[in-house]
Design a protein around this motif. Structure first.
Motif, PDB file in Angstrom:
ATOM      1  N   UNK A 349       0.847  -1.190   0.000  1.00  0.00           N
ATOM      2  CA  UNK A 349       0.000   0.000   0.000  1.00  0.00           C
ATOM      3  C   UNK A 349       0.877   1.232   0.000  1.00  0.00           C
ATOM      4  N   UNK A 350       0.444   2.257  -0.743  1.00  0.00           N
ATOM      5  CA  UNK A 350       1.227   3.490  -0.802  1.00  0.00           C
ATOM      6  C   UNK A 350       1.410   4.055   0.605  1.00  0.00           C
ATOM      7  N   UNK A 354       4.657  -2.679   2.549  1.00  0.00           N
ATOM      8  CA  UNK A 354       3.963  -3.954   2.810  1.00  0.00           C
ATOM      9  C   UNK A 354       3.281  -3.838   4.160  1.00  0.00           C
ATOM     10  N   UNK A 355       1.994  -4.192   4.185  1.00  0.00           N
ATOM     11  CA  UNK A 355       1.305  -4.101   5.475  1.00  0.00           C
ATOM     12  C   UNK A 355       0.225  -5.161   5.591  1.00  0.00           C
ATOM     13  N   UNK A 368      -0.305  -3.130  10.526  1.00  0.00           N
ATOM     14  CA  UNK A 368       1.112  -3.315  10.816  1.00  0.00           C
ATOM     15  C   UNK A 368       1.843  -2.997   9.525  1.00  0.00           C
ATOM     16  N   UNK A 369       2.624  -1.917   9.556  1.00  0.00           N
ATOM     17  CA  UNK A 369       3.139  -1.378   8.290  1.00  0.00           C
ATOM     18  C   UNK A 369       4.668  -1.335   8.199  1.00  0.00           C
ATOM     19  N   UNK A 395       7.805   1.442   2.053  1.00  0.00           N
ATOM     20  CA  UNK A 395       6.847   2.563   2.049  1.00  0.00           C
ATOM     21  C   UNK A 395       7.514   3.832   2.564  1.00  0.00           C
ATOM     22  N   UNK A 396       6.702   4.744   3.099  1.00  0.00           N
ATOM     23  CA  UNK A 396       7.215   6.024   3.604  1.00  0.00           C
ATOM     24  C   UNK A 396       7.800   5.791   4.993  1.00  0.00           C
ATOM     25  N   UNK A 397       9.076   5.515   5.014  1.00  0.00           N
ATOM     26  CA  UNK A 397       9.732   5.194   6.290  1.00  0.00           C
ATOM     27  C   UNK A 397      11.173   5.653   6.225  1.00  0.00           C
TER      28      UNK A 397
END
Ligand SMILES: [Zn+2]
Length: 423
Positions: A349-350, A354-355, A368-369, A395-397
């Motif tokens: 997911x944007x 992965x979540x 849980x992302x 993702x955004x991390x």
């Protein structure tokens, strides 16, 4: 002879006084024909006109009697204001016809039509008679417009079936109406409804606040109430507090606090009333269904970011809302489900990378992302402690960590306030 001469003068005077029509009436001659005769010397059309009264009558009769020759004509619109009806071509004006008037034409003579009025034959100028019936002049069309019921039409504006007629309905202030006509002090609306014109305006009024406000409930343990979006903190509300939401401005709700305009962040207001007692303090967490939460989603590490407002971790300088809790742990760390439920999504997911999204039996939904990989599949049942994935930074991390988020009724909640969840 002197007497005779006087008598003659007397007769002439009588003729003058009575006028020709009266005289001809006395003589039992129809005025139309008689006048035609009298005009013989001066009229240009005289040559074509009947030479004598008698022949004129005869001519009129012969043209009039065979009906097929007569036809119906109409006075044209440009015969303004009237079309003169004469006793003969350029004869005496004895009547006037309005544009559109019907005439029965029985004959023509030069520039003139001879018409039969039913009682006499008259002359009208040809140019102003048409065989085509002119269209009735239409009243100027009313330009239909949209109006609005004014705010002072309280509590309602009556709708009537005619001016001061029976009330057939009511319109609230601000209601839009289609005005199709006006009649005195009244506007006529679509459907032939009458409303008093004074209470209709062309300018759209600001929507009355009452019609758009709704009651929301605070979902946070302690919610800051501000003077403006990101403005000064005025007070705080506790979980479950009812607020009157007037409008949404960006991420903020403008609320009416006993007449005062204040702001709360929309993330902490729900349209549904939270369960009595709330979940703060842990007495009733997981009340919506079976199963309960227990433990931490990851072992070890530390919490790098709590739920709530924080400085944008991507360096924009802005204050941003963080909808979950971040656990800073090493890559590959196992992520466990906190309670029983069903996996409703496992994949990319944007933002989240992965979540795994789980609908828990207790009514909460967990996310849980930033996982390296998902250990479960969509549709799968999980129990407390089931591994759902492994930590990474997808993702955004900005680094290896687990972003753990809980939602109820679509609204994020502070995991720290949910029974059984350990940070
Ligand atoms: Zn996070």
């Amino acid at each position: 002879m002197k007497h005779q001469k006087n008598s003659f003068l007397f007769i002439c005077a009588v003729m003058f006084l009575f006028g020709s029509a009266t005289l001809f009436a006395l003589l039992n001659i129809e005025p139309a024909h008689a006048t035609a005769l009298s005009n013989l010397d001066s009229s240009a059309e005289a040559a074509a006109a009947p030479a004598t009264a008698n022949t004129a009558v005869k001519a009129a009769k012969t043209t009039n009697v065979p009906a097929p020759k007569s036809w119906k004509g109409y006075v044209t619109a440009d015969a303004k204001p009237f079309l003169n009806v004469r006793t003969a071509a350029w004869g005496k004006i004895v009547d006037a016809l309005k544009p559109g008037a019907a005439v029965t034409v029985v004959d023509a003579s030069g520039d003139w039509y001879i018409i039969d009025t039913g009682s006499a034959l008259r002359y009208v100028y040809k140019k102003y008679i048409s065989k085509k019936k002119p269209e009735a002049p239409k009243p100027p069309a009313y330009a239909v417009w949209t109006g609005y019921v004014t705010a002072d039409a309280k509590p309602y504006l009556n709708v009537r079936n005619k001016a001061w007629g029976t009330i057939t309905g009511q319109l609230k202030p601000g209601a839009a109406v289609k005005v199709i006509n006006k009649s005195g002090d009244w506007y006529i609306l679509e459907g032939n409804k009458y409303v008093y014109a004074r209470f209709i305006t062309k300018s759209k009024p600001a929507a009355p606040a009452a019609s758009t406000s709704w009651t929301g409930y605070v979902t946070a343990d302690v919610l800051n109430v501000r003077s403006a979006p990101w403005g000064n903190k005025v007070t705080t509300y506790s979980r479950g507090t009812a607020v009157k939401v007037m409008a949404k401005e960006g991420d903020w709700y403008r609320i009416d606090a006993s007449g005062k305009k204040l702001y709360v962040h929309s993330s902490y207001i729900s349209r549904t009333k939270p369960a009595a007692g709330g979940s703060s303090g842990g007495s009733s967490g997981g009340s919506s269904g079976g199963g309960s939460f227990g433990g931490r989603p990851v072992a070890g590490g530390r919490i790098s970011s709590y739920y709530g407002y924080r400085k944008d971790p991507f360096g924009s300088g802005a204050t941003k809302f963080h909808s979950g809790v971040d656990y800073a742990v090493g890559g590959g760390t196992s992520v466990k489900s906190l309670g029983p439920g069903k996996v409703v999504y496992a994949g990319w997911g944007t933002g989240y990378g992965n979540y795994v999204k789980i609908q828990h039996d207790n009514g909460y939904v967990s996310y849980s992302a930033h996982l390296r990989s998902c250990s479960v599949k969509t549709g799968q049942r999980v129990g407390q402690g089931t591994e759902v994935g492994k930590v990474n930074s997808t993702g955004s991390s900005t680094g290896n960590h687990l972003h753990f988020e809980l939602r109820k009724n679509g609204q994020s909640v502070n995991p720290a306030s949910i029974k059984g969840v350990l940070l």
